[in-house]
Motif scaffolding. Sequence first.
Motif, PDB file in Angstrom:
ATOM      1  N   ALA A  63      -8.886  57.981  78.398  1.00  0.00           N
ATOM      2  CA  ALA A  63      -9.999  58.676  77.750  1.00  0.00           C
ATOM      3  C   ALA A  63     -10.777  59.529  78.744  1.00  0.00           C
ATOM      4  N   TYR A  64     -10.909  59.041  79.958  1.00  0.00           N
ATOM      5  CA  TYR A  64     -11.648  59.800  80.981  1.00  0.00           C
ATOM      6  C   TYR A  64     -10.922  61.099  81.317  1.00  0.00           C
ATOM      7  N   ILE A  65      -9.622  61.013  81.489  1.00  0.00           N
ATOM      8  CA  ILE A  65      -8.834  62.215  81.807  1.00  0.00           C
ATOM      9  C   ILE A  65      -8.880  63.204  80.649  1.00  0.00           C
ATOM     10  N   LEU A  66      -8.767  62.692  79.426  1.00  0.00           N
ATOM     11  CA  LEU A  66      -8.797  63.579  78.259  1.00  0.00           C
ATOM     12  C   LEU A  66     -10.161  64.235  78.084  1.00  0.00           C
ATOM     13  N   ALA A  67     -11.232  63.457  78.324  1.00  0.00           N
ATOM     14  CA  ALA A  67     -12.580  63.967  78.070  1.00  0.00           C
ATOM     15  C   ALA A  67     -13.104  64.837  79.200  1.00  0.00           C
ATOM     16  N   ARG A  68     -12.789  64.492  80.448  1.00  0.00           N
ATOM     17  CA  ARG A  68     -13.360  65.192  81.596  1.00  0.00           C
ATOM     18  C   ARG A  68     -12.357  66.079  82.326  1.00  0.00           C
ATOM     19  N   GLY A  69     -11.103  66.037  81.912  1.00  0.00           N
ATOM     20  CA  GLY A  69     -10.081  66.825  82.583  1.00  0.00           C
ATOM     21  C   GLY A  69     -10.136  68.297  82.211  1.00  0.00           C
ATOM     22  N   PRO A  70      -9.535  69.142  83.012  1.00  0.00           N
ATOM     23  CA  PRO A  70      -9.559  70.599  82.774  1.00  0.00           C
ATOM     24  C   PRO A  70      -8.497  71.038  81.773  1.00  0.00           C
ATOM     25  N   PHE A  71      -8.562  70.469  80.582  1.00  0.00           N
ATOM     26  CA  PHE A  71      -7.568  70.806  79.569  1.00  0.00           C
ATOM     27  C   PHE A  71      -8.198  71.715  78.521  1.00  0.00           C
ATOM     28  N   LYS A  72      -7.433  72.698  78.085  1.00  0.00           N
ATOM     29  CA  LYS A  72      -7.930  73.609  77.054  1.00  0.00           C
ATOM     30  C   LYS A  72      -7.723  73.031  75.652  1.00  0.00           C
ATOM     31  N   LYS A  73      -6.700  72.203  75.486  1.00  0.00           N
ATOM     32  CA  LYS A  73      -6.381  71.638  74.173  1.00  0.00           C
ATOM     33  C   LYS A  73      -6.628  70.126  74.183  1.00  0.00           C
ATOM     34  N   LYS A  74      -7.860  69.723  74.478  1.00  0.00           N
ATOM     35  CA  LYS A  74      -8.176  68.306  74.571  1.00  0.00           C
ATOM     36  C   LYS A  74      -7.964  67.596  73.238  1.00  0.00           C
ATOM     37  N   HIS A  75      -8.350  68.264  72.159  1.00  0.00           N
ATOM     38  CA  HIS A  75      -8.223  67.630  70.844  1.00  0.00           C
ATOM     39  C   HIS A  75      -6.756  67.420  70.470  1.00  0.00           C
ATOM     40  N   VAL A  76      -5.904  68.317  70.923  1.00  0.00           N
ATOM     41  CA  VAL A  76      -4.472  68.159  70.647  1.00  0.00           C
ATOM     42  C   VAL A  76      -3.920  66.954  71.395  1.00  0.00           C
ATOM     43  N   LEU A  77      -4.307  66.805  72.652  1.00  0.00           N
ATOM     44  CA  LEU A  77      -3.860  65.664  73.446  1.00  0.00           C
ATOM     45  C   LEU A  77      -4.401  64.357  72.869  1.00  0.00           C
ATOM     46  N   LEU A  78      -5.652  64.375  72.446  1.00  0.00           N
ATOM     47  CA  LEU A  78      -6.223  63.181  71.828  1.00  0.00           C
ATOM     48  C   LEU A  78      -5.480  62.820  70.557  1.00  0.00           C
ATOM     49  N   MET A  79      -5.094  63.840  69.799  1.00  0.00           N
ATOM     50  CA  MET A  79      -4.365  63.605  68.557  1.00  0.00           C
ATOM     51  C   MET A  79      -3.036  62.909  68.813  1.00  0.00           C
ATOM     52  N   LEU A  80      -2.401  63.198  69.940  1.00  0.00           N
ATOM     53  CA  LEU A  80      -1.124  62.554  70.261  1.00  0.00           C
ATOM     54  C   LEU A  80      -1.287  61.050  70.453  1.00  0.00           C
ATOM     55  N   PHE A  81      -2.448  60.641  70.957  1.00  0.00           N
ATOM     56  CA  PHE A  81      -2.699  59.221  71.134  1.00  0.00           C
ATOM     57  C   PHE A  81      -3.146  58.550  69.842  1.00  0.00           C
ATOM     58  N   ILE A  82      -3.741  59.320  68.951  1.00  0.00           N
ATOM     59  CA  ILE A  82      -4.244  58.748  67.687  1.00  0.00           C
ATOM     60  C   ILE A  82      -3.167  58.753  66.604  1.00  0.00           C
ATOM     61  N   MET A  83      -2.160  59.603  66.741  1.00  0.00           N
ATOM     62  CA  MET A  83      -1.134  59.733  65.704  1.00  0.00           C
ATOM     63  C   MET A  83      -0.445  58.416  65.333  1.00  0.00           C
ATOM     64  N   PRO A  84      -0.195  57.481  66.271  1.00  0.00           N
ATOM     65  CA  PRO A  84       0.420  56.217  65.846  1.00  0.00           C
ATOM     66  C   PRO A  84      -0.355  55.480  64.766  1.00  0.00           C
ATOM     67  N   MET A  85      -1.664  55.722  64.666  1.00  0.00           N
ATOM     68  CA  MET A  85      -2.456  55.086  63.613  1.00  0.00           C
ATOM     69  C   MET A  85      -2.060  55.597  62.232  1.00  0.00           C
ATOM     70  N   TRP A  86      -1.445  56.780  62.167  1.00  0.00           N
ATOM     71  CA  TRP A  86      -1.047  57.350  60.881  1.00  0.00           C
ATOM     72  C   TRP A  86       0.286  56.800  60.392  1.00  0.00           C
ATOM     73  N   ILE A  87       1.034  56.204  61.301  1.00  0.00           N
ATOM     74  CA  ILE A  87       2.354  55.686  60.949  1.00  0.00           C
ATOM     75  C   ILE A  87       2.218  54.268  60.411  1.00  0.00           C
ATOM     76  N   ASN A  88       3.058  53.920  59.475  1.00  0.00           N
ATOM     77  CA  ASN A  88       3.025  52.591  58.877  1.00  0.00           C
ATOM     78  C   ASN A  88       3.103  51.510  59.950  1.00  0.00           C
TER      79      ASN A  88
END
Length: 265
Positions: free
Chosen positions: A82-107
């Motif tokens: 979470a620290y790297i995603l929130a404070r890192g120099p990424f332009k698409k932070k929400h996209v990267l966060l979505m990759l970690f949250i996507m397993p919640m969408w799977i059965n």
Amino acid sequence: MKALKFNRKHLCIPYSVFLILFVIAPLLVIIYYAFTNGQGEISFDNFIAFFTSTNTLGTLVYSFTVSIVTTAVCLLIAYPTAYILARGPFKKKHVLLMLFIMPMWINFTLRVTALKEILAVIEGNLSAFPFLNTIIGMSYDFLPFMILPLYNSLAKLDNNLLEAASDLGATKARVFLQVTLPLSVPGIISGVTMVLLPSMTNYVVLDMLYNSTYIMGSLIGSYFAAYDWHGGSMISLVLLIIIFIVTLITNRFSDDDSSNRGTIL
């Protein structure tokens, strides 16, 4: 005839009805069965049996152990992520966060089944490491619930505070320990609450990974499956009290942290 006038208080009626029918009424039924015997007489035998049975106490200790270790593993993995995603120099932070949250969408069943196949290939015999497999399965299941509140807490940090600490001569390690970490405590508490309490009763992971050990959720289910509503209700009530106490403690820490903000350095 006086016309009915709409009031904002009327909006609470559906919620009140739902609360009475699906929360208060079932809770009263559990309390009734917990403190009665088979003849419907008031009895404390179920309460005494819970605290004198090595089966229930052992299951309670094992459940606490599984939930604490799972929470610790999730926190150790989720905070740096979470620290790297929130404070890192990424332009698409929400996209990267979505990759970690996507397993919640799977059965849930599909996810645990896939994990089971992977562990079977690695270990060969899943019954050889039941506790380790339980922690892996629980951590895999609850990790997104730890990452999301931590990310929200870290992403909302005021950069001016971090820059001010650096300007005052604080090293990066000291800035993290004395500014970033204390200000992220609400996210930590939220994540711990979301992982600690559900992992204490989530017996589906154990069953699907061929773990024959009971935790509190499976123990309660076994009592009701055997039509022992009185014993099962007492265990449910004790577990509910434990969850209530843990929630009060975590909320107290959260309130203390909110009142102490601004006095970190």
